[in-house]
Design a protein around this motif. Structure first.
Motif, PDB file in Angstrom:
ATOM      1  N   GLU A 203      -2.740  -2.083 -13.365  1.00 55.51           N
ATOM      2  CA  GLU A 203      -1.339  -1.713 -13.622  1.00 55.51           C
ATOM      3  C   GLU A 203      -1.153  -0.201 -13.491  1.00 55.51           C
ATOM      4  N   LEU A 204      -2.070   0.558 -14.057  1.00 58.11           N
ATOM      5  CA  LEU A 204      -1.973   2.016 -13.975  1.00 58.11           C
ATOM      6  C   LEU A 204      -2.095   2.481 -12.526  1.00 58.11           C
ATOM      7  N   GLU A 205      -2.999   1.850 -11.793  1.00 59.80           N
ATOM      8  CA  GLU A 205      -3.172   2.233 -10.394  1.00 59.80           C
ATOM      9  C   GLU A 205      -1.898   1.964  -9.598  1.00 59.80           C
ATOM     10  N   ARG A 206      -1.282   0.821  -9.832  1.00 56.29           N
ATOM     11  CA  ARG A 206      -0.035   0.514  -9.128  1.00 56.29           C
ATOM     12  C   ARG A 206       1.094   1.440  -9.570  1.00 56.29           C
ATOM     13  N   ALA A 207       1.126   1.766 -10.860  1.00 58.64           N
ATOM     14  CA  ALA A 207       2.175   2.650 -11.366  1.00 58.64           C
ATOM     15  C   ALA A 207       2.098   4.034 -10.738  1.00 58.64           C
ATOM     16  N   ARG A 208       0.900   4.453 -10.378  1.00 61.59           N
ATOM     17  CA  ARG A 208       0.733   5.763  -9.744  1.00 61.59           C
ATOM     18  C   ARG A 208       1.446   5.828  -8.393  1.00 61.59           C
ATOM     19  N   LEU A 209       1.748   4.669  -7.810  1.00 56.60           N
ATOM     20  CA  LEU A 209       2.356   4.630  -6.479  1.00 56.60           C
ATOM     21  C   LEU A 209       3.846   4.328  -6.516  1.00 56.60           C
ATOM     22  N   ALA A 210       4.406   4.228  -7.721  1.00 56.96           N
ATOM     23  CA  ALA A 210       5.793   3.772  -7.858  1.00 56.96           C
ATOM     24  C   ALA A 210       6.790   4.699  -7.175  1.00 56.96           C
ATOM     25  N   ASN A 211       6.465   5.969  -7.034  1.00 57.25           N
ATOM     26  CA  ASN A 211       7.374   6.910  -6.386  1.00 57.25           C
ATOM     27  C   ASN A 211       7.185   6.980  -4.880  1.00 57.25           C
ATOM     28  N   HIS A 212       6.197   6.271  -4.363  1.00 58.21           N
ATOM     29  CA  HIS A 212       5.867   6.402  -2.938  1.00 58.21           C
ATOM     30  C   HIS A 212       6.009   5.094  -2.164  1.00 58.21           C
ATOM     31  N   GLN A 217       6.150  -3.453  -1.207  1.00 60.87           N
ATOM     32  CA  GLN A 217       4.921  -2.919  -0.620  1.00 60.87           C
ATOM     33  C   GLN A 217       3.765  -2.995  -1.607  1.00 60.87           C
ATOM     34  N   ILE A 218       4.037  -2.645  -2.848  1.00 56.50           N
ATOM     35  CA  ILE A 218       2.980  -2.696  -3.862  1.00 56.50           C
ATOM     36  C   ILE A 218       2.497  -4.129  -4.051  1.00 56.50           C
ATOM     37  N   GLU A 219       3.440  -5.070  -4.093  1.00 57.66           N
ATOM     38  CA  GLU A 219       3.053  -6.471  -4.232  1.00 57.66           C
ATOM     39  C   GLU A 219       2.217  -6.940  -3.038  1.00 57.66           C
ATOM     40  N   GLU A 220       2.599  -6.482  -1.852  1.00 60.36           N
ATOM     41  CA  GLU A 220       1.876  -6.876  -0.643  1.00 60.36           C
ATOM     42  C   GLU A 220       0.443  -6.367  -0.683  1.00 60.36           C
ATOM     43  N   LEU A 221       0.256  -5.168  -1.212  1.00 60.73           N
ATOM     44  CA  LEU A 221      -1.082  -4.567  -1.237  1.00 60.73           C
ATOM     45  C   LEU A 221      -1.994  -5.187  -2.294  1.00 60.73           C
ATOM     46  N   TRP A 222      -1.419  -5.744  -3.361  1.00 56.87           N
ATOM     47  CA  TRP A 222      -2.259  -6.203  -4.467  1.00 56.87           C
ATOM     48  C   TRP A 222      -2.277  -7.720  -4.674  1.00 56.87           C
ATOM     49  N   PHE A 614      -4.055   2.037   6.442  1.00 57.62           N
ATOM     50  CA  PHE A 614      -3.445   2.395   5.159  1.00 57.62           C
ATOM     51  C   PHE A 614      -3.593   3.852   4.739  1.00 57.62           C
ATOM     52  N   ALA A 615      -4.563   4.571   5.257  1.00 62.78           N
ATOM     53  CA  ALA A 615      -4.799   5.936   4.767  1.00 62.78           C
ATOM     54  C   ALA A 615      -3.607   6.844   5.016  1.00 62.78           C
ATOM     55  N   ASP A 616      -2.919   6.669   6.137  1.00 62.76           N
ATOM     56  CA  ASP A 616      -1.798   7.567   6.436  1.00 62.76           C
ATOM     57  C   ASP A 616      -0.641   7.361   5.474  1.00 62.76           C
ATOM     58  N   PRO A 628      -5.545  -4.221   0.928  1.00 68.11           N
ATOM     59  CA  PRO A 628      -5.216  -5.512   0.306  1.00 68.11           C
ATOM     60  C   PRO A 628      -6.298  -6.539   0.585  1.00 68.11           C
ATOM     61  N   ARG A 629      -6.126  -7.725   0.037  1.00 66.58           N
ATOM     62  CA  ARG A 629      -7.043  -8.814   0.321  1.00 66.58           C
ATOM     63  C   ARG A 629      -6.988  -9.168   1.800  1.00 66.58           C
ATOM     64  N   LEU A 630      -8.101  -9.659   2.307  1.00 68.35           N
ATOM     65  CA  LEU A 630      -8.242  -9.838   3.750  1.00 68.35           C
ATOM     66  C   LEU A 630      -7.164 -10.733   4.377  1.00 68.35           C
ATOM     67  N   PRO A 631      -6.761 -11.846   3.756  1.00 66.46           N
ATOM     68  CA  PRO A 631      -5.693 -12.645   4.385  1.00 66.46           C
ATOM     69  C   PRO A 631      -4.400 -11.858   4.574  1.00 66.46           C
ATOM     70  N   VAL A 632      -4.118 -10.928   3.668  1.00 66.30           N
ATOM     71  CA  VAL A 632      -2.915 -10.100   3.806  1.00 66.30           C
ATOM     72  C   VAL A 632      -3.057  -9.193   5.025  1.00 66.30           C
ATOM     73  N   THR A 633      -4.233  -8.575   5.172  1.00 65.08           N
ATOM     74  CA  THR A 633      -4.476  -7.722   6.330  1.00 65.08           C
ATOM     75  C   THR A 633      -4.354  -8.517   7.627  1.00 65.08           C
TER      76      THR A 633
END
Length: 798
Positions: A203-212, A217-222, A614-616, A628-633
């Motif tokens: 949760e904290l890791e996802r919250a760190r990205l809330a402004n970006h 997108q966050i749901e898709e990644l996790w 994803f790095a960019d 994200p998990r491989l099926p998402v990728t």
């Protein structure tokens, strides 16, 4: 004739180098003698394993027979004496591991390691883990209390009557261990519950990205599945300071950082050669030195226990009792939440609730720091749980870094003060049937686990047991406001309504951390279940197996076929131009064999593909990218997703085919031209680094144990790599233990643990099982050792 002054001076000048050489040689010889003496002294830290020892506290003689692998068989006249002897042998072989675990749980690392571990201690004091362990002891049943006390007596008997040196870590730090207490045994369970319920950390890791990133997108990644209970990114969430959130995560000791995986399956007698069930289990955790697990067999007139113990704990965690066998996998359910608490504007000592203002619960903790002054920490808690955003002795400094005068509180089932999990485990060890075992799982509360079991009568099943919160609203995916009450927990799912199967018509149960709930299941368990690759591979292999045997199940535990690779490659090979690398991957069967080159080429391709995808996007957030998990990728690549576009090239849009081709070029550049000469096991090594000695450069090479391994993150034989850093393919997470229980004859059950029974580098059993483990071997633990054995008689004394 008298010598001239010049000649005498020349002779004195010539003598000085000789004298210096003699002095230097003498110093080197002295250092060698001192080092040799130190080594001889340190070897006296090895335990006595034969002969007799008189120990006060024993009620009757106990025999400890160690086989050629160092596995003890404890024969006692009572369960109390058996617990005493288990404490004694645990201390003989793993004393530093026990010491470190209790210090982590109590927030007392800084007493011996100095200010470098002060943040870890602050965090553990904030959670109050050791206080919870003490409470569990105080509220324990008389039977459990006696087991804990007798075990502590055995540990302390070793401390009082040992001969020679302490294990190397104690001498290196110049400390002596304190007496063992029952709470020291219970603290490990709390640590494991935190490690196996790490949703709050994510949760904290996802919250760190809330402004970006957007919520989608966050749901898709996790998430591996579409969200059913979506929680939007609130303005309060977006205002949380990213640096402060990262600092909270950085304070979490490694011992409680999330590591979630395992396999388990059971076959009914209709599918086995013997007509009785088979049960296989291999829990996956971080690879450590010493290994978490310690194998033992315990026999008394009323109890037989064989299996995997944890040093410091007087129970068998995974094993059998002569009638019932059992094992665990992590459920990946969501049993912890971060609540954003709002401070009362009129009084900073209070916070807001749906019913008005309430006072923080507070206490002061003093942390002793080696080489420094003691540090006093003010710990606060709300109605939801401890405030984890208070990272300094002066909590006002933390509040200044949070928006709108807020604080972050952790609600977690692992912090339940009335937890009965230790009680449940004690009673599970003594269950007489599968049905009785299932009923006793009611007391197993945290972490939530999938517990499979089988008995000699032929019954078997699996229960997803543990406290599972019912939320008024939301799904625990992101931190939520705590002052409104809208997201509060309103209770827990009743035991009878948890997912469970008993003697299913299919004749088997299988779990690889995949979703345990059937379609239409009425309760919310979580959103971050593991992809079902391992479970599907196990099920496919079981479909191919008739009249299964224990050896076949052990072979299946070592299966290295990656269903993920078999899904990814067909999606990306058409995007690649013809080349030797493409031809190699196209002909490959997906087996992550340590002796083959294809797994390394595939892993390098996947590593660079994820980086280019994803790095960019993560770079502007100042965060390391999360794949994200491989099926998402795979879905992103098939849909030519916007994630494929490189945000750093504004003049054009890259397609997913562009990214795949570039990733293969990156992999080829990394690996070189001789693809056929590559070997997965050369890079994919399990390195068991000693907890303390492995951090010292001069000792690391002498105490680390490394073996080549097969597998990957999604193979049955789990071989997870970080895919980043200096050793991206190093095997860091996997099955530290493998067991197969044969209910036709439990003495023929098969075991192996990843390293060795001893945590002492001077012991022959420090790493003697590592090669057998990496080669996929296993062995039974029958009542009497096969081959040479050491016998130690522990007798009552004064």
């Amino acid at each position: 004739m008298p010598q001239a002054p010049q000649e005498r001076a020349r002779r004195r000048t010539r003598r000085w180098p000789r004298r210096l050489g003699l002095a230097a040689g003498s110093l080197v010889l002295l250092l060698i003698l001192l080092a040799g003496g130190a080594l001889v002294w340190m070897r006296t830290s090895l335990p006595t394993t034969s002969g007799e020892i008189a120990l006060p506290g024993l009620e009757a003689p106990v025999t400890v027979t160690r086989d050629s692998k160092g596995i003890p068989r404890i024969a006692a006249e009572s369960e109390g004496d058996a617990a005493f002897a288990l404490g004694f042998v645990h201390a003989q072989d793993r004393l530093w591991q026990m010491e470190q675990n209790r210090r982590v749980g109590a927030g007392r690392l800084s007493e011996v390691l100095g200010s470098a571990t002060l943040d870890y201690d602050r965090f553990m004091r904030t959670l109050g883990v050791y206080r919870l362990a003490q409470r569990s002891y105080e509220t324990a049943s008389p039977a459990l209390k006696r087991a804990l006390e007798r075990y502590a007596d055995g540990v302390n008997a070793y401390l009082a009557h040992r001969d020679g040196a302490l294990p190397p870590e104690f001498n290196l730090l110049w400390i002596d261990p304190e007496p063992w207490t029952p709470a020291d045994s219970l603290v490990w369970g709390r640590l494991m519950a935190l490690q196996l319920s790490g949703n709050w950390y994510a949760e904290l890791e996802r919250a760190r990205l809330a402004n970006h990133f957007s919520a989608e997108q966050i749901e898709e990644l996790w998430s591996s599945e579409p969200a059913e209970r979506h929680v939007p990114l609130s303005e309060t969430l977006k205002q949380l300071d990213r640096t402060r959130l990262a600092a909270i995560q950085a304070r979490v000791p490694e011992a409680v950082q999330p590591r979630l995986a395992s396999n388990i399956w059971a076959l009914g007698g209709a599918h086995t050669e013997s007509g009785k069930p088979l049960l296989a289990n291999d829990p996956h955790l971080g690879l450590s030195n010493p290994n978490l697990w310690y194998l033992a067999r315990i026999e008394t007139p009323t109890l037989t226990l064989t299996g995997a113990t944890v040093p410091g704990v007087p129970m068998v965690l995974i094993g059998h009792n002569g009638r019932v066998a059992w094992g665990f996998t992590t459920t990946h359910s969501d049993t912890s939440d971060i609540f954003i608490e709002r401070i009362d504007p009129a009084d900073p000592a209070r916070y807001l609730t749906p019913d008005g203002s309430a006072a923080f619960e507070t206490r002061e903790e003093t942390i002793r720091v080696r080489g420094g002054e003691p540090v006093t920490v003010t710990v606060r808690a709300t109605r939801h749980g401890p405030v984890v955003s208070d990272g300094h002795a002066d909590s006002r400094r933390t509040l200044a870094a949070l928006p709108e005068n807020t604080a972050l509180a952790l609600a977690a089932t692992s912090l339940n003060p009335d937890d009965r999990t230790a009680e449940g485990l004690y009673r599970l060890n003594r269950a007489g049937s599968a049905a009785e075992f299932r009923d006793r799982l009611r007391d197993f509360q945290a972490p939530q686990q999938n517990v499979a079991f089988a008995d000699v009568n032929g019954d078997f099943g699996i229960v997803t047991t543990g406290l599972t919160p019912i939320r008024r609203q939301g799904d625990g995916f992101l931190p939520v406001p705590g002052w409104t009450g809208e997201h509060d927990w309103t209770g827990f799912v009743p035991f009878e309504e948890l997912p469970q199967r008993f003697n299913p018509a299919s004749g088997r149960v299988v779990n690889g951390n995949n979703n345990v709930a059937d379609p239409g299941y009425p309760h919310f368990l979580g959103r971050e279940f593991d992809v079902a690759y391992r479970a599907r591979r196990i099920a496919d292999r079981l479909d191919e197996t008739e009249n299964a045997t224990a050896r076949q199940m052990a072979a299946l535990q070592n299966d290295v076929v990656s269903l993920g690779a078999r899904e990814l490659l067909p999606a990306i090979l058409p995007m690649l131009p013809d080349s030797p690398a493409k031809a190699m991957l196209a002909a490959w069967d997906g087996a992550m064999d340590r002796a083959r080159p294809e797994p390394l080429l595939y892993s390098a391709l996947l590593r660079h593909l994820e980086r280019r995808l994803f790095a960019d996007e993560f770079a502007p957030a100042g965060e390391p990218f999360h794949a994200p998990r491989l099926p998402v990728t795979i879905g992103m690549l098939q849909q030519d997703s916007a994630w494929c576009d490189d945000t750093g090239t504004a003049d054009r849009r890259e397609s997913c085919a562009d990214i795949v081709r570039a990733a293969l070029d990156d992999a080829r550049a990394e690996l070189g031209d001789d693809l056929a000469g590559l070997r997965w096991g050369d890079r994919h090594r399990a390195v068991f680094s000693n907890m303390l000695l492995g951090r010292i450069p001069l000792l690391r090479g002498l105490t680390d144990v490394a073996v080549p391994t097969g597998g990957s993150n999604d193979t049955v034989n789990r071989g997870t790599s970080r895919m980043q850093g200096a050793e991206p393919y190093r095997h860091v997470h996997g099955a530290g233990l493998r067991v197969v229980f044969d209910l036709a004859d439990l003495d023929r059950s098969l075991f192996v643990q990843a390293l060795g029974q001893s945590g002492n580098p001077f012991s022959a059993h420090y790493g003697d099982l590592a090669r057998l483990w990496s080669d996929g071997g296993s062995f039974p633990i029958p009542p009497q050792p096969e081959g040479p054995a050491d016998r130690l008689l522990l007798r009552p004394g004064r």
